[in-house]
Design a protein around this motif. Sequence first.
Motif, PDB file in Angstrom:
ATOM      1  N   GLY A 293       0.719  -1.316  -0.068  1.00 25.71           N
ATOM      2  CA  GLY A 293      -0.089   0.102   0.050  1.00 25.71           C
ATOM      3  C   GLY A 293       0.722   1.104   0.018  1.00 25.71           C
ATOM      4  O   GLY A 293       0.877   1.820  -1.013  1.00 25.71           O
ATOM      5  N   VAL A 294       1.559   1.410   1.095  1.00 23.06           N
ATOM      6  CA  VAL A 294       2.475   2.696   1.375  1.00 23.06           C
ATOM      7  C   VAL A 294       3.620   2.415   2.154  1.00 23.06           C
ATOM      8  O   VAL A 294       3.591   1.446   2.759  1.00 23.06           O
ATOM      9  N   ILE A 295       4.652   2.955   1.932  1.00 19.36           N
ATOM     10  CA  ILE A 295       5.931   2.977   2.803  1.00 19.36           C
ATOM     11  C   ILE A 295       5.857   3.679   4.271  1.00 19.36           C
ATOM     12  O   ILE A 295       5.485   4.715   4.109  1.00 19.36           O
ATOM     13  N   ALA A 296       5.879   2.952   5.201  1.00 15.91           N
ATOM     14  CA  ALA A 296       5.987   3.464   6.486  1.00 15.91           C
ATOM     15  C   ALA A 296       7.167   3.617   6.940  1.00 15.91           C
ATOM     16  O   ALA A 296       8.385   2.968   6.642  1.00 15.91           O
ATOM     17  N   LEU A 297       7.808   4.702   7.867  1.00 11.29           N
ATOM     18  CA  LEU A 297       9.099   4.978   8.472  1.00 11.29           C
ATOM     19  C   LEU A 297       9.140   4.877   9.795  1.00 11.29           C
ATOM     20  O   LEU A 297       8.220   5.598  10.612  1.00 11.29           O
ATOM     21  N   LEU A 298       9.907   4.112  10.319  1.00 10.87           N
ATOM     22  CA  LEU A 298      10.126   4.131  11.694  1.00 10.87           C
ATOM     23  C   LEU A 298      11.579   5.010  11.979  1.00 10.87           C
ATOM     24  O   LEU A 298      12.703   4.413  11.790  1.00 10.87           O
ATOM     25  N   ALA A 299      11.392   6.256  12.343  1.00 12.47           N
ATOM     26  CA  ALA A 299      12.513   7.299  12.219  1.00 12.47           C
ATOM     27  C   ALA A 299      13.460   6.928  13.500  1.00 12.47           C
ATOM     28  O   ALA A 299      14.551   7.282  13.048  1.00 12.47           O
ATOM     29  N   GLU A 300      13.142   6.225  14.416  1.00 12.47           N
ATOM     30  CA  GLU A 300      14.304   5.835  15.255  1.00 12.47           C
ATOM     31  C   GLU A 300      15.159   5.015  15.086  1.00 12.47           C
ATOM     32  O   GLU A 300      16.370   4.938  15.328  1.00 12.47           O
ATOM     33  N   ASN A 301      14.800   4.051  14.041  1.00 15.72           N
ATOM     34  CA  ASN A 301      15.907   3.190  13.534  1.00 15.72           C
ATOM     35  C   ASN A 301      16.629   3.796  12.269  1.00 15.72           C
ATOM     36  O   ASN A 301      17.736   3.189  11.858  1.00 15.72           O
ATOM     37  N   CYS A 302      16.151   4.774  11.658  1.00 13.43           N
ATOM     38  CA  CYS A 302      17.051   5.397  10.460  1.00 13.43           C
ATOM     39  C   CYS A 302      18.302   6.003  10.990  1.00 13.43           C
ATOM     40  O   CYS A 302      18.305   6.921  11.878  1.00 13.43           O
ATOM     41  N   THR A 303      19.408   5.570  10.338  1.00 11.23           N
ATOM     42  CA  THR A 303      20.928   6.032  10.632  1.00 11.23           C
ATOM     43  C   THR A 303      21.534   7.070   9.434  1.00 11.23           C
ATOM     44  O   THR A 303      22.436   7.445   9.422  1.00 11.23           O
ATOM     45  N   VAL A 304      20.226   7.549   8.558  1.00  5.02           N
ATOM     46  CA  VAL A 304      20.929   8.228   7.714  1.00  5.02           C
ATOM     47  C   VAL A 304      21.858   7.665   6.671  1.00  5.02           C
ATOM     48  O   VAL A 304      22.858   8.126   6.328  1.00  5.02           O
ATOM     49  N   CYS A 305      22.132   6.331   6.351  1.00  8.19           N
ATOM     50  CA  CYS A 305      23.034   5.556   5.769  1.00  8.19           C
ATOM     51  C   CYS A 305      22.737   6.048   4.272  1.00  8.19           C
ATOM     52  O   CYS A 305      23.734   5.553   3.205  1.00  8.19           O
ATOM     53  N   MET A 306      21.750   6.450   3.828  1.00  7.81           N
ATOM     54  CA  MET A 306      21.215   6.778   2.450  1.00  7.81           C
ATOM     55  C   MET A 306      21.050   5.679   1.583  1.00  7.81           C
ATOM     56  O   MET A 306      20.954   5.890   0.201  1.00  7.81           O
ATOM     57  N   LEU A 307      21.156   4.450   1.981  1.00  3.52           N
ATOM     58  CA  LEU A 307      20.947   3.309   0.915  1.00  3.52           C
ATOM     59  C   LEU A 307      19.888   3.230   0.212  1.00  3.52           C
ATOM     60  O   LEU A 307      19.614   3.043  -0.955  1.00  3.52           O
TER      61      LEU A 307
END
Length: 199
Positions: free
Chosen positions: A47-61
């Motif tokens: 449906g849509v992409i959800a984001l768990l911001a606490e897990n994001c390390t800004v690796c940019m992959l």
Amino acid sequence: MNGMSDEGVPGSGLVKGLAVTLRTMTRRTHTQQYPDVAPELPPRSRGVIALLAENCTVCMLCARECPDWCIYIDSHKEEVAVPGAARPRQRNVLDRFDIDFSLCMYCGICVEVCPFDALYWSPEFEYAEYDIKDLLHDKEHLGEWMATVPPPPAHDPNGEPAKEETTAARKAAAASGPAARPTAAPVRPDAPTGEGTAR
């Protein structure tokens, strides 16, 4: 031409069409009364992409692997004081995480390549907008969709065990030490030792 085919008979196509119509008229309809009745989606619906911001390390992959270049990420560095360390460490802090769903083709590459499980598929699909510019969703809106992400499927009991399970079992076996190892059977004094016997 021994016999005349059905195509040559005038009106045969009309009769076939009416026969299909009559067969269809006697069947029950399968119309889903959307939006009054919510549709039953398959378990792996995209449906849509959800984001768990606490897990994001800004690796940019995710942004680099996206074939449509529809993911926009901004961040800044922040110093973190670590007790006992000679100098403070730096970590990336996520400032902006936007996905333009007017460009997204729902390939799922971003979800697959994320090494820290920050992106998930949500079955939510009712996010149409009147203006195409409103399809650019920020990290707050993507984070709201995390509530609709279904739990992961149960592990197949006949499948290969997870790496974490095998590692935990190996550590538990090593911690139990020699007590868990089978000991050799005691040798009777009158039993032959096998020395000097013919082979």
